[in-house]
Design a protein around this motif. Structure first.
Motif, PDB file in Angstrom:
ATOM      1  N   GLN A  65       0.770  -1.217  -0.066  1.00  0.00           N
ATOM      2  CA  GLN A  65      -0.172  -0.017  -0.073  1.00  0.00           C
ATOM      3  C   GLN A  65       0.753   1.336   0.055  1.00  0.00           C
ATOM      4  O   GLN A  65       1.908   1.039   0.255  1.00  0.00           O
ATOM      5  N   ARG A  66       0.452   2.535  -0.261  1.00  0.00           N
ATOM      6  CA  ARG A  66       0.919   3.541  -0.425  1.00  0.00           C
ATOM      7  C   ARG A  66       0.857   4.327   0.995  1.00  0.00           C
ATOM      8  O   ARG A  66      -0.013   5.054   1.121  1.00  0.00           O
ATOM      9  N   LEU A  67       1.803   3.889   1.816  1.00  0.00           N
ATOM     10  CA  LEU A  67       1.698   4.241   3.270  1.00  0.00           C
ATOM     11  C   LEU A  67       2.690   5.529   3.520  1.00  0.00           C
ATOM     12  O   LEU A  67       4.010   5.458   2.825  1.00  0.00           O
ATOM     13  N   LYS A  68       2.580   6.359   4.149  1.00  0.00           N
ATOM     14  CA  LYS A  68       3.433   7.488   4.505  1.00  0.00           C
ATOM     15  C   LYS A  68       4.496   7.161   5.438  1.00  0.00           C
ATOM     16  O   LYS A  68       5.634   7.678   5.615  1.00  0.00           O
ATOM     17  N   SER A  69       4.421   6.078   6.199  1.00  0.00           N
ATOM     18  CA  SER A  69       5.482   5.593   7.107  1.00  0.00           C
ATOM     19  C   SER A  69       5.867   3.915   6.814  1.00  0.00           C
ATOM     20  O   SER A  69       5.161   3.219   6.263  1.00  0.00           O
ATOM     21  N   PHE A  70       7.077   3.577   7.059  1.00  0.00           N
ATOM     22  CA  PHE A  70       7.598   2.103   6.791  1.00  0.00           C
ATOM     23  C   PHE A  70       7.094   1.044   7.780  1.00  0.00           C
ATOM     24  O   PHE A  70       7.006   1.500   9.153  1.00  0.00           O
ATOM     25  N   THR A  71       6.519   0.034   7.456  1.00  0.00           N
ATOM     26  CA  THR A  71       6.363  -1.020   8.119  1.00  0.00           C
ATOM     27  C   THR A  71       6.552  -2.476   7.530  1.00  0.00           C
ATOM     28  O   THR A  71       6.402  -2.431   6.276  1.00  0.00           O
ATOM     29  N   HIS A  72       7.138  -3.377   8.027  1.00  0.00           N
ATOM     30  CA  HIS A  72       7.346  -4.385   7.438  1.00  0.00           C
ATOM     31  C   HIS A  72       6.315  -5.149   6.827  1.00  0.00           C
ATOM     32  O   HIS A  72       6.409  -6.039   5.681  1.00  0.00           O
ATOM     33  N   SER A  73       4.969  -5.103   7.427  1.00  0.00           N
ATOM     34  CA  SER A  73       4.014  -5.844   6.841  1.00  0.00           C
ATOM     35  C   SER A  73       3.502  -5.075   5.353  1.00  0.00           C
ATOM     36  O   SER A  73       2.651  -5.817   4.945  1.00  0.00           O
ATOM     37  N   ASN A  74       4.433  -4.289   5.039  1.00  0.00           N
ATOM     38  CA  ASN A  74       3.756  -3.609   3.803  1.00  0.00           C
ATOM     39  C   ASN A  74       4.675  -4.233   2.687  1.00  0.00           C
ATOM     40  O   ASN A  74       4.599  -3.630   1.453  1.00  0.00           O
ATOM     41  N   VAL A  75       5.766  -4.770   3.065  1.00  0.00           N
ATOM     42  CA  VAL A  75       6.570  -5.430   2.086  1.00  0.00           C
ATOM     43  C   VAL A  75       6.106  -6.755   1.602  1.00  0.00           C
ATOM     44  O   VAL A  75       5.738  -7.368   2.596  1.00  0.00           O
ATOM     45  N   ALA A  76       6.038  -7.281   0.278  1.00  0.00           N
ATOM     46  CA  ALA A  76       5.517  -8.485  -0.254  1.00  0.00           C
ATOM     47  C   ALA A  76       6.244  -9.634   0.213  1.00  0.00           C
ATOM     48  O   ALA A  76       7.473  -9.799  -0.032  1.00  0.00           O
ATOM     49  N   ASP A  77       5.629 -10.462   1.254  1.00  0.00           N
ATOM     50  CA  ASP A  77       6.078 -11.626   1.852  1.00  0.00           C
ATOM     51  C   ASP A  77       7.305 -11.449   2.697  1.00  0.00           C
ATOM     52  O   ASP A  77       7.736 -10.331   2.761  1.00  0.00           O
ATOM     53  N   ASN A  78       7.532 -12.637   3.350  1.00  0.00           N
ATOM     54  CA  ASN A  78       8.660 -12.649   4.398  1.00  0.00           C
ATOM     55  C   ASN A  78       9.786 -12.027   3.758  1.00  0.00           C
ATOM     56  O   ASN A  78      10.214 -12.452   2.529  1.00  0.00           O
ATOM     57  N   HIS A  79      10.898 -11.582   4.505  1.00  0.00           N
ATOM     58  CA  HIS A  79      12.099 -10.953   4.068  1.00  0.00           C
ATOM     59  C   HIS A  79      13.040 -10.847   4.805  1.00  0.00           C
ATOM     60  O   HIS A  79      12.743 -11.042   6.222  1.00  0.00           O
ATOM     61  N   VAL A  80      14.306 -10.855   4.649  1.00  0.00           N
ATOM     62  CA  VAL A  80      15.401 -10.926   5.672  1.00  0.00           C
ATOM     63  C   VAL A  80      16.446  -9.509   5.175  1.00  0.00           C
ATOM     64  O   VAL A  80      16.727  -9.434   4.035  1.00  0.00           O
ATOM     65  N   SER A  81      16.651  -9.095   6.275  1.00  0.00           N
ATOM     66  CA  SER A  81      17.691  -7.832   6.195  1.00  0.00           C
ATOM     67  C   SER A  81      18.612  -7.975   7.409  1.00  0.00           C
ATOM     68  O   SER A  81      18.175  -7.814   8.628  1.00  0.00           O
ATOM     69  N   GLY A  82      19.971  -7.587   7.117  1.00  0.00           N
ATOM     70  CA  GLY A  82      20.732  -7.853   8.013  1.00  0.00           C
ATOM     71  C   GLY A  82      20.741  -8.889   9.205  1.00  0.00           C
ATOM     72  O   GLY A  82      21.139  -9.080  10.146  1.00  0.00           O
ATOM     73  N   GLY A  83      20.166 -10.302   8.234  1.00  0.00           N
ATOM     74  CA  GLY A  83      20.356 -11.427   9.016  1.00  0.00           C
ATOM     75  C   GLY A  83      18.859 -11.643   9.761  1.00  0.00           C
ATOM     76  O   GLY A  83      18.814 -12.665  10.453  1.00  0.00           O
ATOM     77  N   LYS A  84      18.239 -10.557   9.730  1.00  0.00           N
ATOM     78  CA  LYS A  84      16.749 -10.758  10.703  1.00  0.00           C
ATOM     79  C   LYS A  84      15.592 -10.818   9.853  1.00  0.00           C
ATOM     80  O   LYS A  84      15.383 -10.195   8.802  1.00  0.00           O
ATOM     81  N   TRP A  85      14.957 -11.927  10.210  1.00  0.00           N
ATOM     82  CA  TRP A  85      13.811 -12.288   9.427  1.00  0.00           C
ATOM     83  C   TRP A  85      12.613 -11.305   9.941  1.00  0.00           C
ATOM     84  O   TRP A  85      12.375 -10.870  11.095  1.00  0.00           O
ATOM     85  N   HIS A  86      11.695 -10.699   9.004  1.00  0.00           N
ATOM     86  CA  HIS A  86      10.516 -10.021   9.029  1.00  0.00           C
ATOM     87  C   HIS A  86       9.500 -10.640   8.218  1.00  0.00           C
ATOM     88  O   HIS A  86       9.383 -11.134   7.116  1.00  0.00           O
ATOM     89  N   GLN A  87       8.257 -10.482   8.872  1.00  0.00           N
ATOM     90  CA  GLN A  87       7.014 -10.757   8.104  1.00  0.00           C
ATOM     91  C   GLN A  87       6.434  -9.721   7.416  1.00  0.00           C
ATOM     92  O   GLN A  87       6.123  -8.590   7.793  1.00  0.00           O
ATOM     93  N   GLY A  88       6.273 -10.057   6.002  1.00  0.00           N
ATOM     94  CA  GLY A  88       5.419  -8.963   4.986  1.00  0.00           C
ATOM     95  C   GLY A  88       3.966  -9.728   4.963  1.00  0.00           C
ATOM     96  O   GLY A  88       3.688 -10.490   5.566  1.00  0.00           O
ATOM     97  N   TYR A  89       3.531  -9.058   3.877  1.00  0.00           N
ATOM     98  CA  TYR A  89       2.177  -9.521   3.552  1.00  0.00           C
ATOM     99  C   TYR A  89       2.203 -10.613   2.586  1.00  0.00           C
ATOM    100  O   TYR A  89       3.050 -10.834   1.703  1.00  0.00           O
ATOM    101  N   ASN A  90       1.056 -11.491   2.674  1.00  0.00           N
ATOM    102  CA  ASN A  90       1.077 -12.497   1.551  1.00  0.00           C
ATOM    103  C   ASN A  90       0.812 -12.126   0.086  1.00  0.00           C
ATOM    104  O   ASN A  90      -0.346 -11.574  -0.155  1.00  0.00           O
ATOM    105  N   CYS A  91       1.581 -12.181  -0.652  1.00  0.00           N
ATOM    106  CA  CYS A  91       1.543 -11.703  -2.282  1.00  0.00           C
ATOM    107  C   CYS A  91       1.454 -13.115  -3.086  1.00  0.00           C
ATOM    108  O   CYS A  91       2.380 -13.742  -3.258  1.00  0.00           O
ATOM    109  N   ARG A  92       0.170 -13.034  -3.789  1.00  0.00           N
ATOM    110  CA  ARG A  92       0.063 -14.145  -4.625  1.00  0.00           C
ATOM    111  C   ARG A  92       0.630 -14.055  -5.885  1.00  0.00           C
ATOM    112  O   ARG A  92       1.206 -14.940  -6.615  1.00  0.00           O
ATOM    113  N   ALA A  93       1.261 -12.821  -6.194  1.00  0.00           N
ATOM    114  CA  ALA A  93       2.100 -12.562  -7.472  1.00  0.00           C
ATOM    115  C   ALA A  93       3.434 -13.100  -7.313  1.00  0.00           C
ATOM    116  O   ALA A  93       3.917 -13.660  -8.429  1.00  0.00           O
ATOM    117  N   ASN A  94       4.007 -13.204  -5.825  1.00  0.00           N
ATOM    118  CA  ASN A  94       5.268 -13.682  -5.732  1.00  0.00           C
ATOM    119  C   ASN A  94       5.378 -15.193  -5.977  1.00  0.00           C
ATOM    120  O   ASN A  94       4.497 -16.096  -5.347  1.00  0.00           O
TER     121      ASN A  94
END
Length: 230
Positions: A65-94
């Motif tokens: 979504q077009r949000l003004k502030s960052f949240t991990h849940s706005n990134v498509a699917d789970n992702h890893v940054s700096g060795g840390k796992w974060h939960q994103g939203y479920n994206c069927r296109a991926n």
């Protein structure tokens, strides 16, 4: 003393050349080969081109979504940054994922990535185009979709970023990748606002890709960037 100074300058210039992004072109594609030591997924704020540690940077996963502030849940699917796992939203296109850990990378199906949860330094999910030399299934409605495409690819045992040189269909872009002997490829988010990227040349100077994208309305809503570090 003069010879020592000249030698030092030559070594510095050689070092800069080694860490520059190499660019090759074919009739339809542009290949960017970053010279890097590590890869990470920057979140929330794109690395500034004044950061000399960065050699190439561009958008990676979809943003929900077009949000003004960052949240991990706005990134498509789970992702890893700096060795840390974060939960994103479920994206069927991926359909796939890219994983980096200890100087090794892997392209894989998303279901494998989400179920096995590999230990890694960075990872993101996206639409998988080619896996192990074979084209993955393409949604019929996307086949004729026309834009400038970009993908993270593996070619001849090297990682590279590949762009179409003009507006083409997805079907044609993938065909060009296959004909260029790309063995693995995963889509990278594009479109007005999302396609802005930059790389560093042999002199250490940054060069922008799609600089006009900074004026697009969606530029402010980007959330994540695959980043190659020297």
């Amino acid at each position: 003393m003069r010879s020592i100074i000249l030698c030092t300058v030559a070594l510095i210039m050689a070092s800069q050349k080694m860490t520059a992004t190499e660019i090759n072109q074919t009739e339809h594609l542009t290949f960017y080969y970053p010279n890097y030591k590590s890869i990470d997924l920057a979140l929330g704020k794109m690395p500034d081109n004044s950061d000399l540690k960065v050699d190439f940077c561009c958008e990676a996963a979809f943003t929900g979504q077009r949000l003004k502030s960052f949240t991990h849940s706005n990134v498509a699917d789970n992702h890893v940054s700096g060795g840390k796992w974060h939960q994103g939203y479920n994206c069927r296109a991926n359909t796939g994922a890219f994983v980096w850990s200890q100087n090794h990378w892997a392209f894989m199906e998303k279901k494998k990535f989400l179920s096995e949860k590999p230990k890694c330094e960075m990872a993101f999910c996206q639409y998988l185009l080619i896996l192990n030399g074979k084209q993955t299934p393409m949604w019929e409605k996307m086949r004729k979709s026309r834009t400038r495409y970009r993908a993270l690819c593996e070619k001849d045992g090297q990682l590279c970023l590949v762009e179409s040189r003009k507006v083409v269909t997805l079907e044609f872009f993938i065909r060009c990748l296959m004909e260029s002997h790309v063995t693995n490829a995963i889509y990278l988010d594009m479109g007005a606002g999302w396609n802005y990227a930059w790389y560093r040349d042999t002199q250490g100077s940054p060069h922008e890709i799609f600089p006009e994208s900074k004026k697009a309305a969606d530029y402010q809503y980007r959330t994540n960037w695959i980043t190659f570090y020297r």
